[in-house]
Design a protein around this motif. Structure first.
Motif, short mmCIF file in Angstrom:
data_model
loop_
_atom_site.label_atom_id
_atom_site.label_comp_id
_atom_site.label_asym_id
_atom_site.label_seq_id
_atom_site.Cartn_x
_atom_site.Cartn_y
_atom_site.Cartn_z
N LYS A 123 0.84 -1.21 0.00
CA LYS A 123 0.00 0.00 0.00
C LYS A 123 0.88 1.26 0.00
CE LYS A 123 -3.67 2.24 2.61
NZ LYS A 123 -4.48 2.18 3.82
N ASP A 124 1.95 1.26 0.81
CA ASP A 124 2.86 2.41 0.89
C ASP A 124 3.72 2.55 -0.36
OD1 ASP A 124 1.93 2.97 3.39
OD2 ASP A 124 3.70 2.23 4.47
N ASN A 125 4.10 1.41 -0.95
CA ASN A 125 5.00 1.43 -2.08
C ASN A 125 4.55 0.37 -3.08
OD1 ASN A 125 7.14 1.55 -3.83
ND2 ASN A 125 8.71 1.00 -2.32
N PRO A 126 3.65 0.73 -4.01
CA PRO A 126 3.12 -0.25 -4.95
C PRO A 126 4.20 -0.87 -5.85
CG PRO A 126 1.81 1.75 -4.99
CD PRO A 126 3.01 2.03 -4.15
N GLU A 127 5.34 -0.21 -6.02
CA GLU A 127 6.41 -0.75 -6.84
C GLU A 127 7.40 -1.58 -6.03
OE1 GLU A 127 5.94 2.83 -7.08
OE2 GLU A 127 4.41 2.40 -8.58
N ALA A 128 7.09 -1.90 -4.78
CA ALA A 128 8.00 -2.66 -3.92
C ALA A 128 8.30 -4.02 -4.54
CB ALA A 128 7.40 -2.82 -2.54
N THR A 129 9.54 -4.42 -4.41
CA THR A 129 9.97 -5.72 -4.96
C THR A 129 10.03 -6.76 -3.84
OG1 THR A 129 12.30 -5.27 -4.54
CG2 THR A 129 11.39 -4.51 -6.66
N MET A 130 10.29 -7.98 -4.25
CA MET A 130 10.47 -9.04 -3.26
C MET A 130 11.66 -8.73 -2.37
SD MET A 130 8.18 -11.32 -3.32
CE MET A 130 8.92 -12.72 -2.52
N ALA A 131 12.67 -8.10 -2.92
CA ALA A 131 13.85 -7.72 -2.12
C ALA A 131 13.45 -6.72 -1.04
CB ALA A 131 14.94 -7.15 -3.01
N ASP A 132 12.57 -5.77 -1.38
CA ASP A 132 12.08 -4.80 -0.40
C ASP A 132 11.30 -5.51 0.71
OD1 ASP A 132 13.12 -2.66 -1.85
OD2 ASP A 132 11.26 -2.43 -3.02
N ALA A 133 10.45 -6.45 0.32
CA ALA A 133 9.67 -7.20 1.30
C ALA A 133 10.59 -8.02 2.20
CB ALA A 133 8.67 -8.12 0.59
N ARG A 134 11.57 -8.68 1.59
CA ARG A 134 12.53 -9.47 2.37
C ARG A 134 13.29 -8.58 3.34
NH1 ARG A 134 16.22 -10.95 -1.40
NH2 ARG A 134 17.45 -9.20 -0.73
N ASP A 135 13.75 -7.42 2.88
CA ASP A 135 14.49 -6.50 3.74
C ASP A 135 13.63 -6.00 4.89
OD1 ASP A 135 16.70 -6.83 2.14
OD2 ASP A 135 16.41 -4.93 1.05
N LEU A 136 12.36 -5.69 4.61
CA LEU A 136 11.46 -5.23 5.66
C LEU A 136 11.23 -6.33 6.70
CD1 LEU A 136 9.56 -3.14 6.88
CD2 LEU A 136 7.77 -3.99 5.34
N LEU A 137 10.95 -7.54 6.24
CA LEU A 137 10.71 -8.65 7.18
C LEU A 137 11.98 -8.98 7.96
CD1 LEU A 137 8.42 -10.93 5.01
CD2 LEU A 137 7.76 -9.57 7.00
N ARG A 138 13.13 -8.92 7.31
CA ARG A 138 14.39 -9.17 8.01
C ARG A 138 14.63 -8.08 9.05
NH1 ARG A 138 18.52 -10.09 4.03
NH2 ARG A 138 17.91 -12.26 4.17
N GLY A 139 14.33 -6.84 8.72
CA GLY A 139 14.48 -5.74 9.68
C GLY A 139 13.58 -5.93 10.89
N ILE A 140 12.36 -6.38 10.64
CA ILE A 140 11.45 -6.65 11.75
C ILE A 140 12.01 -7.79 12.61
CG2 ILE A 140 9.16 -7.52 12.35
CD1 ILE A 140 8.13 -5.99 9.85
#
Length: 191
Positions: free
Chosen positions: A127-144
């Motif tokens: 929702k915040d970043n419609p162009e987010a990639t799998m790498a972005d998702a992985r980085d976010l989950l890893r950060g969490i």
């Protein structure tokens, strides 16, 4: 220094294990363990310490000599718990069906909750970043995952709160501020 343990659960398990053998020499040793533990004989506390560990190991050794390997293993585990080498939850999972079921249910709920929260995080990211990639998702989950040590339940009002991080390092503070803004977007409040 060794932390010796004992208690009602161990006493119940030892008492229940007494029913698993008919060998008089093993029964004598189990009775010796129960005498050390005490509550069945009118004492208020549960005996513990090196004498209890030794008595439990004696039962295991006698069981081994008589070829009852399952009972020997059971008493070796009892001795490991009494000697502080094994947690009660692990011991219960071996020999208490109800405890094992409660533990499995708890794990299932935690996995389901984690999966649900991961979906919510991915929804917020998309929702915040419609162009987010799998790498972005992985980085976010890893950060969490790496920041869970900094999360707490707060004062009991519900929700997850980001605890204050005061280490003096600007990188850590920047990560904390970034996590705080994301947590606000996801409906959580910072501490």
């Amino acid at each position: 220094m060794t932390t010796f343990r004992s208690g009602f659960t161990l006493w119940q398990m030892v008492s229940g294990a007494r029913e698993l053998t008919e060998h008089p020499s093993v029964l004598e040793r189990i009775d010796a363990v129960l005498r050390i533990m005490g509550p069945a004989f009118g004492r208020t506390g549960y005996g513990k310490g090196r004498p209890l560990v030794n008595a439990l190991e004696d039962v295991a050794q006698e069981s081994l000599l008589l070829g009852d390997f399952a009972l020997a293993q059971r008493f070796q585990r009892f001795a490991a718990y009494a000697g502080g080498e094994l947690f009660l939850e692990i011991l219960e999972n071996y020999y208490d069906e109800k405890a094992r079921h409660r533990s499995e249910e708890s794990m299932r709920r935690l996995v389901a909750l984690g999966a649900d929260r991961a979906v919510a995080v991915l929804d917020a990211l998309s929702k915040d970043n419609p162009e987010a990639t799998m790498a972005d998702a992985r980085d976010l989950l890893r950060g969490i995952a790496l920041s869970v040590d900094h999360l707490g339940l707060g004062m009991g009002e519900g929700g997850i709160r980001l605890m204050h991080i005061w280490t003096g390092q600007s990188d850590v503070r920047r990560v904390a501020l970034s996590c705080t803004s994301r947590l606000r977007r996801w409906g959580c409040s910072p501490a």
